[in-house]
Design a protein around this motif. Structure first.
Motif, PDB file in Angstrom:
ATOM      1  N   UNK A  27       0.838  -1.190   0.000  1.00  0.00           N
ATOM      2  CA  UNK A  27       0.000   0.000   0.000  1.00  0.00           C
ATOM      3  C   UNK A  27       0.873   1.240   0.000  1.00  0.00           C
ATOM      4  N   UNK A  28       0.333   2.305  -0.587  1.00  0.00           N
ATOM      5  CA  UNK A  28       1.048   3.587  -0.631  1.00  0.00           C
ATOM      6  C   UNK A  28       0.473   4.517   0.427  1.00  0.00           C
ATOM      7  N   UNK A  39       9.437   9.227  -2.631  1.00  0.00           N
ATOM      8  CA  UNK A  39       9.776   8.046  -3.429  1.00  0.00           C
ATOM      9  C   UNK A  39       9.471   6.746  -2.700  1.00  0.00           C
ATOM     10  N   UNK A  40       9.822   6.682  -1.442  1.00  0.00           N
ATOM     11  CA  UNK A  40       9.725   5.441  -0.667  1.00  0.00           C
ATOM     12  C   UNK A  40       8.478   5.455   0.203  1.00  0.00           C
ATOM     13  N   UNK A  41       7.309   5.378  -0.429  1.00  0.00           N
ATOM     14  CA  UNK A  41       6.036   5.532   0.277  1.00  0.00           C
ATOM     15  C   UNK A  41       5.222   4.250   0.345  1.00  0.00           C
ATOM     16  N   UNK A  42       5.778   3.163  -0.134  1.00  0.00           N
ATOM     17  CA  UNK A  42       5.055   1.890  -0.168  1.00  0.00           C
ATOM     18  C   UNK A  42       5.481   1.028   1.009  1.00  0.00           C
ATOM     19  N   UNK A  43       4.557   0.217   1.488  1.00  0.00           N
ATOM     20  CA  UNK A  43       4.907  -0.738   2.538  1.00  0.00           C
ATOM     21  C   UNK A  43       3.889  -1.857   2.583  1.00  0.00           C
ATOM     22  N   UNK A  44       4.295  -2.945   3.202  1.00  0.00           N
ATOM     23  CA  UNK A  44       3.365  -4.025   3.491  1.00  0.00           C
ATOM     24  C   UNK A  44       2.564  -3.628   4.727  1.00  0.00           C
ATOM     25  N   UNK A 147      10.920   3.006   2.828  1.00  0.00           N
ATOM     26  CA  UNK A 147      11.875   3.973   3.365  1.00  0.00           C
ATOM     27  C   UNK A 147      13.191   3.246   3.667  1.00  0.00           C
ATOM     28  N   UNK A 148      14.317   3.900   3.424  1.00  0.00           N
ATOM     29  CA  UNK A 148      15.610   3.217   3.558  1.00  0.00           C
ATOM     30  C   UNK A 148      15.854   2.543   4.901  1.00  0.00           C
ATOM     31  N   UNK A 149      15.346   3.101   6.002  1.00  0.00           N
ATOM     32  CA  UNK A 149      15.636   2.483   7.306  1.00  0.00           C
ATOM     33  C   UNK A 149      14.862   1.191   7.530  1.00  0.00           C
TER      34      UNK A 149
END
Length: 166
Positions: A27-28, A39-44, A147-149
Protein backbone atom coordinates in the motif's frame (compact mmCIF):
# COMPACT_ATOMS: atom_id res chain seq x y z
CA UNK A 1 13.74 13.10 26.10
CA UNK A 2 16.08 10.20 26.91
CA UNK A 3 18.73 9.21 24.39
CA UNK A 4 17.12 7.25 21.58
CA UNK A 5 19.12 4.09 22.29
CA UNK A 6 17.62 3.81 25.77
CA UNK A 7 14.06 3.83 24.44
CA UNK A 8 12.16 0.56 23.91
CA UNK A 9 11.01 -0.85 20.60
CA UNK A 10 7.31 -0.62 19.74
CA UNK A 11 5.82 -4.13 19.37
CA UNK A 12 4.34 -4.56 15.92
CA UNK A 13 2.99 -7.25 13.58
CA UNK A 14 3.98 -7.25 9.91
CA UNK A 15 2.12 -9.09 7.18
CA UNK A 16 3.32 -10.27 3.79
CA UNK A 17 0.17 -11.05 1.82
CA UNK A 18 0.75 -13.02 -1.37
CA UNK A 19 -1.83 -13.60 -4.07
CA UNK A 20 -2.17 -16.86 -6.02
CA UNK A 21 0.40 -15.62 -8.55
CA UNK A 22 2.99 -15.11 -5.79
CA UNK A 23 2.84 -11.31 -5.91
CA UNK A 24 2.93 -9.27 -2.70
CA UNK A 25 0.36 -6.70 -1.54
CA UNK A 26 1.75 -3.23 -0.86
CA UNK A 27 0.00 0.00 0.00
CA UNK A 28 1.05 3.59 -0.63
CA UNK A 29 0.98 6.00 2.27
CA UNK A 30 0.89 9.75 1.94
CA UNK A 31 1.65 10.79 5.49
CA UNK A 32 2.99 9.68 8.82
CA UNK A 33 6.28 10.39 10.58
CA UNK A 34 8.00 7.33 9.11
CA UNK A 35 7.59 8.54 5.54
CA UNK A 36 10.40 10.93 4.88
CA UNK A 37 10.34 11.32 1.10
CA UNK A 38 8.02 11.05 -1.89
CA UNK A 39 9.78 8.05 -3.43
CA UNK A 40 9.72 5.44 -0.67
CA UNK A 41 6.04 5.53 0.28
CA UNK A 42 5.06 1.89 -0.17
CA UNK A 43 4.91 -0.74 2.54
CA UNK A 44 3.36 -4.02 3.49
CA UNK A 45 0.61 -3.89 6.12
CA UNK A 46 1.89 -3.60 9.67
CA UNK A 47 0.61 -2.30 12.95
CA UNK A 48 0.99 -2.12 16.67
CA UNK A 49 0.32 -5.00 19.00
CA UNK A 50 -1.93 -4.01 21.89
CA UNK A 51 -0.95 -4.83 25.47
CA UNK A 52 -1.58 -8.56 26.19
CA UNK A 53 -2.60 -9.16 22.55
CA UNK A 54 -1.36 -12.27 20.78
CA UNK A 55 0.90 -11.22 17.86
CA UNK A 56 -0.91 -13.49 15.36
CA UNK A 57 -4.30 -12.09 16.36
CA UNK A 58 -2.84 -8.57 16.11
CA UNK A 59 -1.65 -9.39 12.57
CA UNK A 60 -5.13 -10.49 11.51
CA UNK A 61 -6.72 -7.44 13.16
CA UNK A 62 -4.27 -4.98 11.62
CA UNK A 63 -4.61 -6.58 8.19
CA UNK A 64 -8.37 -6.11 8.33
CA UNK A 65 -8.13 -2.58 9.72
CA UNK A 66 -5.75 -1.46 6.97
CA UNK A 67 -6.96 -3.41 3.93
CA UNK A 68 -10.37 -4.96 4.68
CA UNK A 69 -8.77 -8.36 3.95
CA UNK A 70 -10.07 -11.35 5.91
CA UNK A 71 -9.64 -14.14 3.33
CA UNK A 72 -6.16 -15.39 4.17
CA UNK A 73 -4.41 -18.63 4.93
CA UNK A 74 -1.29 -18.55 7.10
CA UNK A 75 1.76 -19.76 5.21
CA UNK A 76 4.46 -19.12 7.77
CA UNK A 77 6.02 -16.82 10.30
CA UNK A 78 9.49 -15.67 11.19
CA UNK A 79 10.42 -17.15 14.57
CA UNK A 80 12.47 -14.22 15.83
CA UNK A 81 11.39 -10.61 16.15
CA UNK A 82 12.96 -8.26 13.62
CA UNK A 83 13.91 -4.75 14.70
CA UNK A 84 14.70 -1.48 13.05
CA UNK A 85 15.65 1.90 14.49
CA UNK A 86 14.09 5.10 13.30
CA UNK A 87 16.31 7.99 12.24
CA UNK A 88 16.61 10.33 15.24
CA UNK A 89 14.59 13.14 13.64
CA UNK A 90 11.76 10.68 12.92
CA UNK A 91 11.94 9.04 16.36
CA UNK A 92 11.21 12.40 18.00
CA UNK A 93 7.89 12.65 16.10
CA UNK A 94 6.70 9.04 15.76
CA UNK A 95 4.48 7.56 18.48
CA UNK A 96 5.00 10.52 20.78
CA UNK A 97 8.77 10.03 20.87
CA UNK A 98 8.39 6.99 23.17
CA UNK A 99 10.13 4.41 20.95
CA UNK A 100 13.47 4.02 19.21
CA UNK A 101 11.90 1.97 16.42
CA UNK A 102 9.88 -1.20 16.08
CA UNK A 103 10.27 -4.87 16.89
CA UNK A 104 8.16 -6.80 14.45
CA UNK A 105 6.72 -10.30 14.33
CA UNK A 106 6.25 -11.16 10.64
CA UNK A 107 3.67 -13.49 9.08
CA UNK A 108 3.17 -14.68 5.51
CA UNK A 109 -0.40 -15.12 4.28
CA UNK A 110 -1.90 -16.42 1.06
CA UNK A 111 -4.76 -14.18 -0.04
CA UNK A 112 -7.61 -16.54 -0.90
CA UNK A 113 -10.26 -13.96 -1.78
CA UNK A 114 -10.90 -11.80 -4.82
CA UNK A 115 -9.29 -8.40 -5.30
CA UNK A 116 -12.73 -6.83 -4.83
CA UNK A 117 -12.43 -7.70 -1.10
CA UNK A 118 -9.54 -5.27 -0.76
CA UNK A 119 -10.73 -1.80 0.19
CA UNK A 120 -8.06 0.53 1.52
CA UNK A 121 -10.34 3.57 1.20
CA UNK A 122 -12.94 2.00 3.53
CA UNK A 123 -11.00 -0.50 5.62
CA UNK A 124 -12.54 -2.78 8.24
CA UNK A 125 -13.69 -1.71 11.69
CA UNK A 126 -14.27 1.84 10.44
CA UNK A 127 -10.52 2.33 10.79
CA UNK A 128 -9.01 5.51 9.37
CA UNK A 129 -7.51 4.73 5.93
CA UNK A 130 -3.73 4.34 5.97
CA UNK A 131 -3.18 3.56 2.29
CA UNK A 132 -4.31 5.78 -0.57
CA UNK A 133 -3.71 3.08 -3.17
CA UNK A 134 -2.46 -0.48 -3.38
CA UNK A 135 -0.99 -2.93 -5.87
CA UNK A 136 0.56 -6.38 -6.24
CA UNK A 137 4.34 -6.45 -6.83
CA UNK A 138 7.06 -9.03 -7.26
CA UNK A 139 8.81 -9.77 -3.98
CA UNK A 140 12.19 -8.69 -5.37
CA UNK A 141 10.83 -5.13 -5.78
CA UNK A 142 9.96 -4.65 -2.09
CA UNK A 143 13.26 -3.33 -0.66
CA UNK A 144 13.48 -0.50 -3.21
CA UNK A 145 9.94 0.74 -2.47
CA UNK A 146 10.20 1.28 1.30
CA UNK A 147 11.87 3.97 3.37
CA UNK A 148 15.61 3.22 3.56
CA UNK A 149 15.64 2.48 7.31
CA UNK A 150 13.18 -0.42 6.76
CA UNK A 151 15.06 -1.86 3.76
CA UNK A 152 17.09 -4.44 5.71
CA UNK A 153 13.95 -5.73 7.43
CA UNK A 154 12.19 -6.09 4.06
CA UNK A 155 15.19 -7.94 2.64
CA UNK A 156 15.11 -10.39 5.57
CA UNK A 157 11.33 -10.88 5.26
CA UNK A 158 11.59 -11.45 1.50
CA UNK A 159 14.38 -13.98 1.95
CA UNK A 160 12.46 -15.86 4.65
CA UNK A 161 9.21 -15.96 2.67
CA UNK A 162 10.52 -16.28 -0.91
CA UNK A 163 9.47 -19.93 -0.98
CA UNK A 164 5.81 -18.83 -0.89
CA UNK A 165 6.11 -16.74 -4.05
CA UNK A 166 6.80 -19.75 -6.26
Amino acid sequence: MPPQQSLPYRPCAGMMVLNRAGLVFIGRRTDGPEHVDATHVWQMPQGGIDKNEDPYQAALRELYEETNIRSVQKLGEIAEWLTYDLPSEVAKKAWGGKYRGQKQKWYAFRFTGNDSEIDTAHPGSEHKPEFVEWRWVAMRELPDLVVPFKRRTYELVAKEFEQFAR
